[in-house]
Design a protein around this motif. Structure first.
Motif, short mmCIF file in Angstrom:
data_model
loop_
_atom_site.label_atom_id
_atom_site.label_comp_id
_atom_site.label_asym_id
_atom_site.label_seq_id
_atom_site.Cartn_x
_atom_site.Cartn_y
_atom_site.Cartn_z
N TYR A 134 88.27 134.61 -81.89
CA TYR A 134 89.03 133.41 -81.55
C TYR A 134 90.42 133.45 -82.18
CZ TYR A 134 85.41 130.88 -79.11
OH TYR A 134 84.48 130.49 -78.16
N GLN A 174 88.77 124.04 -81.06
CA GLN A 174 90.21 124.08 -81.13
C GLN A 174 90.76 122.73 -81.55
OE1 GLN A 174 90.30 126.55 -77.11
NE2 GLN A 174 92.36 126.22 -77.88
N GLN A 218 94.29 127.63 -84.53
CA GLN A 218 94.10 126.28 -85.06
C GLN A 218 92.72 125.76 -84.66
OE1 GLN A 218 96.29 124.74 -87.15
NE2 GLN A 218 97.35 126.70 -87.07
N VAL A 219 91.75 126.05 -85.50
CA VAL A 219 90.39 125.62 -85.21
C VAL A 219 89.82 124.88 -86.41
CG1 VAL A 219 89.95 127.52 -83.62
CG2 VAL A 219 89.35 127.79 -86.04
N ARG A 241 86.32 117.34 -79.03
CA ARG A 241 85.83 118.51 -79.79
C ARG A 241 84.36 118.35 -80.16
NH1 ARG A 241 91.02 117.99 -82.08
NH2 ARG A 241 90.25 116.84 -83.88
N ASP A 243 93.90 121.81 -80.85
CA ASP A 243 94.89 121.38 -79.87
C ASP A 243 94.35 120.14 -79.15
OD1 ASP A 243 96.61 120.96 -77.77
OD2 ASP A 243 96.80 123.07 -77.24
N GLN A 266 93.90 131.46 -80.65
CA GLN A 266 93.32 130.14 -80.91
C GLN A 266 93.13 129.97 -82.43
OE1 GLN A 266 89.86 129.55 -78.43
NE2 GLN A 266 90.74 130.73 -76.77
#
Length: 220
Positions: A114, A135, A121-122, A183, A137, A119
């Motif tokens: 990831y 994520q 920013q998790v 999320r 976002d 990706q």
């Protein structure tokens, strides 16, 4: 006489406004009922879909209302080739989809996959060896779950490779939920699909998977 005439006009005016008010109230009720009738697709879905891994309530939380909606699921292979799918499509081009599969991957490589795909920013949670991420976002809906699993028959060329059931869930098109609620809903869906695939895969480990994962907490 003048006073009586004035009262009559006032009464007539009030009656007119009363009729107009009732008309607009009835019109609003009719329009609301019509809108609900034309956007009842999600409410006609089964209470549970995809072998109990996806609830109607989750779909209504994640996807916007639509005139029509349908669900579909599939399963292919077994053991180290097991693949499970689940999706809900709507008439307004919103799609809630999930899949779970057995694959040779360590938890470190799963997470790195990831990160390397951009990706970065998790947010993550874990219970023992079980991991989940989503994520951060706010405009993107994607989540993944990792549960270690050694299938009954492992190819000799991968005998030393760790295996796991990896579940994923995502939204394509407009979503009703945003940010943290989206999320969490996607992670819960991915986890239930992963639990289902874990049972189907007949993993060698004797693992009691919790009913649900911890909440992500204060991440927004």
């Amino acid at each position: 006489m003048v006073e009586k005439s004035r009262r009559s006009r006032t009464l007539a005016s009030w009656e007119t406004w009363k009729v107009l008010l009732l008309f607009f109230v009835a019109l609003a009720v009719f329009c609301g009922a019509g809108w609900a009738f034309l956007n009842k697709g999600l409410y006609l879905l089964p209470d549970e879909m995809c072998d109990g891994t996806l609830a109607q309530g989750t779909v209504k939380q994640v996807l916007p209302n639509a005139q029509s909606a349908g669900s579909d699921s599939d399963r292919q292979g077994k053991g180290d080739r097991l693949r499970v799918w689940c999706k809900v499509t709507t008439s307004n081009d919103s799609l809630l989809s999930g899949r779970a599969r057995v694959e040779p991957v360590s938890r470190r490589d799963w997470l790195a996959g990831y990160r390397e795909s951009g990706q970065q920013q998790v947010v993550q949670i874990s219970v023992g060896e079980i991991g989940a991420l989503a994520q951060l976002d706010p405009d993107t809906g994607a989540s993944s779950v990792y549960v270690p699993c050694t299938p009954p028959e492992v190819p000799s060329y991968n005998a030393s490779q760790p295996y796991a059931v990896v579940g994923e869930a995502w939204v394509h098109g407009p979503a009703k939920a945003k940010g943290a609620p989206l999320r969490q809903a996607l992670t819960d869906f991915a986890y239930q699909l992963t639990r289902h695939a874990y049972d189907l895969a007949e993993c060698k480990e004797s693992r009691d998977l919790p009913e649900k994962l911890p909440r992500y907490g204060d991440h927004r």
